[in-house]
Write an enzyme that holds these catalytic residues in place. Structure first.
Site, PDB file in Angstrom:
ATOM      1  N   HIS A  43       0.755  -1.143  -0.075  1.00  0.00           N
ATOM      2  CA  HIS A  43      -0.086   0.219   0.052  1.00  0.00           C
ATOM      3  C   HIS A  43       0.961   1.429   0.048  1.00  0.00           C
ATOM      4  O   HIS A  43       0.481   2.451  -0.498  1.00  0.00           O
ATOM      5  CB  HIS A  43      -1.037   0.096   1.048  1.00  0.00           C
ATOM      6  CG  HIS A  43      -2.069   0.853   1.149  1.00  0.00           C
ATOM      7  ND1 HIS A  43      -2.076   2.262   1.579  1.00  0.00           N
ATOM      8  CD2 HIS A  43      -3.186   0.704   0.312  1.00  0.00           C
ATOM      9  CE1 HIS A  43      -3.346   2.730   1.365  1.00  0.00           C
ATOM     10  NE2 HIS A  43      -4.102   2.102   0.495  1.00  0.00           N
ATOM     11  N   CYS A  44       2.004   1.271   0.517  1.00  0.00           N
ATOM     12  CA  CYS A  44       2.911   2.224   0.700  1.00  0.00           C
ATOM     13  C   CYS A  44       3.632   2.554  -0.586  1.00  0.00           C
ATOM     14  O   CYS A  44       3.822   3.895  -0.906  1.00  0.00           O
ATOM     15  CB  CYS A  44       4.059   2.009   1.837  1.00  0.00           C
ATOM     16  SG  CYS A  44       3.603   1.396   3.260  1.00  0.00           S
TER      17      CYS A  44
END
Length: 371
Positions: free
Chosen positions: A356-357
């Site tokens: 997600h980062c």
């Protein structure tokens, strides 16, 4: 185009990640302080993630030098991939790229101030000027209007929206001294309401233990549907994460969302054993003077919650742990219409984050962001 109004005034809001996308922004990893002297392990993981996402949406990949672009072409074949040459410092597209808002017909970006997760107080690298300029540069490439939120410091990983007026954040992150120390909690909440059109902010106390982002919410809790969240969890009361997740669970159990609904909470287990840095991994990282060096035995903020929801898939971190399959099974039930794609991401985790980062969704909202 820089906009001088506010999204809420213009009728723009942040949609949920599970809503339809036009694409996804990613950045090819190069910085030795995150990805090591030889980033081939991280690049393999990035390539798998890009391939999984590109099956159902366009992926815009920033690769700002010729060698990176050659390496990328060697590893990526097929799918809808667009290569861009925009200067960057590192590969955390979630935090350095724009946060996108839409009125259902048009997409616009929000350009927050980025200070490498804490600036002079506890930031992770000193030179982040190109990363801070990325959001506006990417909006110019797509031809999108861009709201300039400077000097308000925020990262995309510190917010999670249900698309219906509710926002998840953590106090540990948004109230940290390195971000907006002159603002009160109420003033920070007002900024989120103005720029994201949120109506209800759910303040969780904590993120994942030892998360160097000061506890980004996208590593501990995420919306998977309206009024439904997943929460990183451990039953081991001796684990320092136990009290953190329990405190967050209690808030989630009592709160109501912007529509007045209670939340359905699904516990997503952590890896069964802490994931720690090996000697070889620590030696591979090459930090600039003054930057924190990885140490052998250091606990990493491993969490299955750090997945990405693409149009046709959910791309999920894997750690070579017995709970890998458990997490995949839980997410398969929560996302029955999407393919669950596991990717071994230890090399991304050693860099400081996870799937997600390194991704930032571009919501569907008309033709203005098509390329």
């Amino acid at each position: 185009m820089k906009l001088h109004t506010l999204p809420r005034q213009d009728g723009f809001s942040m949609p949920a990640e599970f809503a339809p996308h036009d694409g996804c922004l990613m950045i090819w990893p190069s910085r030795p302080g995150s990805w090591g002297k030889d980033p081939k392990g991280a690049r393999r993981a990035f390539a798998e993630i890009i391939k999984a996402i590109a099956e159902s949406e366009s992926v815009y990949i920033i690769a700002d030098d010729d060698s990176a672009r050659v390496a990328l072409r060697e590893q990526i074949a097929g799918g809808s991939v667009v290569l861009l040459d925009i200067p960057v410092n590192d590969a955390w597209a979630r935090d350095t790229g724009p946060t996108f808002v839409t009125d259902g017909k048009e997409v616009r970006g929000v350009d927050w101030k980025f200070n490498a997760w804490g600036g002079d107080h506890d930031g992770l690298y000193a030179d982040y000027r190109e990363d801070d300029a990325l959001a506006s540069a990417f909006c110019r490439y797509l031809g999108l209007g861009c709201y300039d939120a400077h000097p308000f410091v925020l990262e995309g990983g510190s917010i999670h929206s249900d698309g219906e007026g509710t926002l998840l954040v953590t106090e540990e992150c948004l109230l940290s001294e390195g971000r907006n120390p002159s603002l009160t909690k109420e003033q920070i909440e007002q900024k989120l309401k103005e720029y994201l059109s949120a109506e209800k902010i759910i303040w969780l106390p904590y993120g994942i233990y030892n998360d160097e982002t000061n506890g980004h919410v996208d590593n501990i809790c995420a919306f998977c549907a309206p009024a439904e969240v997943v929460l990183a969890w451990t039953d081991d009361e001796s684990d320092p994460q136990y009290a953190r997740s329990l405190a967050d669970y209690r808030i989630l159990s009592e709160v109501r969302d912007a529509k007045g609904r209670p939340l359905k909470i699904t516990k997503l287990p952590l890896p069964s054993k802490p994931v720690t840095v090996t000697k070889e991994e620590a030696e591979q990282i090459e930090c600039a003077p003054g930057e924190a060096q990885r140490e052998e035995g250091e606990r990493l903020a491993a969490s299955y919650v750090n997945f990405y929801i693409a149009n046709g898939a959910v791309v999920v971190p894997q750690f070579g742990d017995k709970n890998d399959e458990v997490a995949l099974g839980i997410l398969a039930k929560l996302f029955p219409t999407r393919k669950i794609v596991p990717v071994m991401t230890r090399s991304v985790l050693v860099g400081g984050g996870n799937i997600h980062c390194i991704t930032q969704q571009i919501p569907k909202g008309g033709q203005n962001c098509a390329r």
